[in-house]
Design a protein around this motif. Structure first.
Motif, mmCIF file in Angstrom:
data_model
loop_
_atom_site.group_PDB
_atom_site.id
_atom_site.type_symbol
_atom_site.label_atom_id
_atom_site.label_comp_id
_atom_site.label_asym_id
_atom_site.label_seq_id
_atom_site.Cartn_x
_atom_site.Cartn_y
_atom_site.Cartn_z
ATOM 1 N N THR A 266 1.237 -1.668 -0.062
ATOM 2 C CA THR A 266 0.011 0.442 0.123
ATOM 3 C C THR A 266 0.867 0.640 0.356
ATOM 4 O O THR A 266 0.391 1.928 -0.865
ATOM 5 C CB THR A 266 -1.034 0.297 1.304
ATOM 6 O OG1 THR A 266 -1.945 0.868 1.620
ATOM 7 C CG2 THR A 266 0.047 -0.164 2.298
ATOM 8 N N HIS A 267 2.130 0.880 0.510
ATOM 9 C CA HIS A 267 2.986 2.580 0.566
ATOM 10 C C HIS A 267 3.394 2.566 -0.371
ATOM 11 O O HIS A 267 3.855 3.683 -1.206
ATOM 12 C CB HIS A 267 3.730 1.959 2.064
ATOM 13 C CG HIS A 267 3.522 1.584 3.652
ATOM 14 N ND1 HIS A 267 4.180 1.409 3.942
ATOM 15 C CD2 HIS A 267 1.961 2.854 3.579
ATOM 16 C CE1 HIS A 267 3.726 1.432 5.358
ATOM 17 N NE2 HIS A 267 2.063 2.890 4.925
ATOM 18 N N SER A 268 3.301 1.765 -1.683
ATOM 19 C CA SER A 268 4.314 1.931 -3.354
ATOM 20 C C SER A 268 3.536 3.164 -3.754
ATOM 21 O O SER A 268 3.887 3.792 -4.761
ATOM 22 C CB SER A 268 4.206 0.143 -3.758
ATOM 23 O OG SER A 268 3.080 0.077 -4.389
ATOM 24 N N GLY A 269 2.471 2.810 -3.367
ATOM 25 C CA GLY A 269 1.518 4.088 -4.468
ATOM 26 C C GLY A 269 1.735 5.778 -3.697
ATOM 27 O O GLY A 269 1.823 6.275 -4.620
ATOM 28 N N LEU A 270 2.684 5.806 -2.267
ATOM 29 C CA LEU A 270 3.059 7.276 -2.062
ATOM 30 C C LEU A 270 4.079 7.502 -3.327
ATOM 31 O O LEU A 270 4.344 8.936 -3.045
ATOM 32 C CB LEU A 270 3.890 7.239 -0.960
ATOM 33 C CG LEU A 270 2.594 6.171 0.529
ATOM 34 C CD1 LEU A 270 3.333 6.742 1.227
ATOM 35 C CD2 LEU A 270 1.437 8.270 0.256
ATOM 36 N N TYR A 271 4.718 6.836 -4.206
ATOM 37 C CA TYR A 271 5.658 7.066 -4.561
ATOM 38 C C TYR A 271 5.457 7.372 -6.679
ATOM 39 O O TYR A 271 6.343 7.139 -6.708
ATOM 40 C CB TYR A 271 6.517 6.437 -4.487
ATOM 41 C CG TYR A 271 7.335 5.755 -2.976
ATOM 42 C CD1 TYR A 271 8.302 7.304 -2.409
ATOM 43 C CD2 TYR A 271 6.593 5.070 -2.062
ATOM 44 C CE1 TYR A 271 7.623 7.227 -1.137
ATOM 45 C CE2 TYR A 271 7.174 4.835 -1.287
ATOM 46 C CZ TYR A 271 7.809 5.834 -0.018
ATOM 47 O OH TYR A 271 8.228 6.218 0.763
ATOM 48 N N GLY A 272 3.946 7.112 -6.463
ATOM 49 C CA GLY A 272 2.987 7.139 -8.135
ATOM 50 C C GLY A 272 3.202 5.227 -8.094
ATOM 51 O O GLY A 272 3.496 4.273 -8.102
ATOM 52 N N ILE A 273 2.209 5.409 -8.971
ATOM 53 C CA ILE A 273 1.591 4.283 -9.604
ATOM 54 C C ILE A 273 2.693 3.500 -10.271
ATOM 55 O O ILE A 273 2.217 2.105 -10.274
ATOM 56 C CB ILE A 273 -0.141 4.771 -10.481
ATOM 57 C CG1 ILE A 273 -0.505 2.709 -10.395
ATOM 58 C CG2 ILE A 273 0.776 4.860 -11.777
ATOM 59 C CD1 ILE A 273 -2.111 3.278 -11.602
ATOM 60 N N ASP A 274 3.420 4.214 -10.859
ATOM 61 C CA ASP A 274 4.345 3.294 -11.951
ATOM 62 C C ASP A 274 5.055 2.188 -10.470
ATOM 63 O O ASP A 274 5.994 1.413 -10.862
ATOM 64 C CB ASP A 274 5.703 3.841 -12.326
ATOM 65 C CG ASP A 274 5.963 5.285 -12.024
ATOM 66 O OD1 ASP A 274 5.346 5.808 -10.610
ATOM 67 O OD2 ASP A 274 6.988 5.686 -12.117
#
Length: 549
Positions: A266-274
């Motif tokens: 879930t934290h990956s979305g903080l850095y962009g969907i890519d």
């Protein structure tokens, strides 16, 4: 105009329109002589004119929607807030003059500095830096600092950490700045002919409201694998708390992306969907061709534009009250009609279920299928305009409008009977270090058997088979200890165990604790006397009953 219809239907539609118009024109001008017949023909002409106008309206709204969802904005919005405690007396930025603000620069040095530069022209402040959000808010609650600087991207994290935090605090100042991002959909790295070739789309739902011009946590992630040849659609849901190695994308978010470090998905979305896309591709060993990005407002508006949806709740899964919003009525066993807010709450609910996140991803699949059923119903004719308006602001995608329209043409050409299949990855709840939080967090350790099954099911659909050809039974009796490429220990029943669990950072883990003598033990300072298999300490990780080093 839209190039949506196959040629045979387009020609048929044109012929019908011309013939019908000519018949009415001839009837009115040459055949209808009596007042009643002329009135009738005039009425039919008027009705046909209204139909033509409605058709033009539908075409306009559809074209407007396609232009909106495929026109990615060239910049992302970053909002940095100065937050104070309610009732503290610091209810404006000016009241914080000569006071102390808490910061967390390890997570957002760029945004923090821009906020400080902004307020420095108005007031003078001192700052104290913290390493975790828990420490930051504890300092605010205990008056160690009179305010804190918070990137609104992390608002969801704060809510999960302390659901009362938003009600206990207020924003007294905001600094907004923008970061560039790629806007062209033709830069998709794995584009295919979606009308003839199988493909996979990542649908990522952000835990935010409003527009889609800012990043936030990926609250839900679903892979949709489509094979147009076999008319098969496989929906693969991934738990939001899956603990995986982050693969950073190319989006400039201004945040410190933890490349090659394990964190909650879930934290990956903080850095962009890519970043979310790359991370999922890595641990599932698949190729994602396109992505679709939505948020909370998207679902609410779409369901309301459809006039609500109907979902079936199985026995034992009734919810009296949604944890996401206590003011909303829950769901009962059997059929339930949900408006937008209740549909969102139903899709987000996890605390009411014994299997938590696993049931939530099933609910999300139920909601999506209910929406598809409603879109395919005759009622959609009267709700088309409202739905197109809601759809325009509901999502963004890097799939081009031409590719979307080719799918629509395929549908109108063959009217295939789509077979929907689904699978949800599973895991085991645990606690592990999150570099985004700078602290330990509740995570879900991936069941490696489940990951392999998900990979195989996706591959089966891509190869023209049904995903049901792949067995989804998980071996719960697997107690074999296995080490993967990252030295993560796998224990009963196939779950990845955090290699740093139990690590006491206050202890001195120096070579004094380890001995070269294979007949001697070393003391770890946490778990008593433990020894390695050969008596030496190396980079390998050895597992004992409680801790992994």
């Amino acid at each position: 105009m839209l190039n949506m219809l196959p040629l045979i239907l387009e020609v048929a539609a044109i012929v019908i329109i011309i013939v019908l118009s000519l018949i009415l024109c001839l009837f009115y001008n040459f055949i209808a002589k009596r007042p009643i017949s002329r009135f009738l023909s005039a009425f039919l002409i008027l009705a046909l004119t209204v139909v033509y106008g409605a058709g033009n309206y539908y075409i306009f709204k559809t074209n407007e929607m396609f232009a909106s969802v495929t026109n990615l904005t060239d910049q992302m919005t970053n909002t940095i807030s100065v937050v104070t405690l309610n009732g503290s007396g610091y209810d404006s930025l000016e009241s914080l003059n000569n006071m102390t603000l808490g910061t967390i620069t390890s997570q957002d040095s760029e945004g923090t500095q821009k906020a400080l530069d902004d307020i420095s022209s108005k007031i003078t402040v001192e700052t104290v830096d913290y390493t975790t959000f828990n420490d930051l808010y504890y300092a605010l609650y205990t008056d160690q600092v009179q305010g804190i600087i918070l990137n609104e991207t992390f608002r969801g994290i704060v809510f999960e950490m302390d659901p009362d935090a938003n009600n206990m605090t207020s924003v007294v100042n905001q600094t907004v700045y923008y970061t560039k991002r790629e806007t062209k959909t033709d830069t998709v790295k794995d584009s295919v002919n979606v009308a003839t070739k199988p493909f996979t789309i990542l649908i990522s739902g952000n835990d935010s409201y409003g527009g889609l011009t800012s990043n936030s946590r990926s609250d839900s992630n679903m892979l949709v694998t489509v094979n147009p040849s076999t008319h098969t659609v496989l929906m693969t849901s991934i738990p939001r708390d899956y603990y995986e190695t982050i693969q950073c994308g190319d989006t400039d978010t201004g945040l410190a992306c933890p490349q090659d470090e394990r964190d909650k998905l879930t934290h990956s979305g903080l850095y962009g969907i890519d970043t979310t896309e790359k991370t999922i591709e890595e641990f599932l060993d698949i190729t994602i061709n396109y992505h679709v990005r939505v948020n909370f407002s998207s679902l609410t508006n779409l369901v309301d534009a459809l006039g609500g949806i109907d979902v079936f709740v199985e026995e034992g899964l009734a919810v009296e009250q949604f944890n996401a919003d206590w003011s909303l009525q829950g769901v009962t066993e059997g059929w339930n009609h949900l408006d937008g807010k209740r549909a969102l709450a139903f899709a987000r609910e996890r605390y009411a279920y014994t299997d938590g996140d696993a049931q939530r991803v099933k609910n999300q699949q139920i909601v999506i299928q209910a929406m598809i059923s409603k879109i395919a119903s005759p009622e959609m004719i009267t709700r088309f305009g409202d739905f197109m308006d809601a759809l325009s602001g509901a999502f963004e995608t890097n799939m081009s409008s031409d590719e979307i329209l080719s799918l629509v043409r395929y549908e109108f050409t063959f009217f295939p009977d789509w077979q929907f299949e689904s699978y949800a990855l599973v895991g085991s709840t645990s606690s592990a270090y999150s570099p985004t939080l700078g602290d330990y967090a509740d995570v879900m350790l991936a069941n490696l058997d489940s990951v392999q099954v998900a990979h195989d099911k996706i591959q089966a659909v891509l190869d023209g088979e049904s995903s049901t050809s792949v067995s989804d039974t998980i071996d719960e009796n697997n107690i074999e200890v296995i080490e993967d490429s990252q030295n993560q220990v796998v224990q009963d029943p196939g779950y990845v165990t955090d290699p740093y669990a139990g690590y006491d950072y206050s202890q001195d883990y120096s070579t004094d604790y380890y001995t070269e003598d294979p007949n001697q033990y070393y003391t770890d300072g946490v778990n008593g006397d433990v020894y390695t298999e050969d008596g030496t300490y190396s980079e390998d990780i050895y597992y004992d009953e409680q801790y992994a080093y």
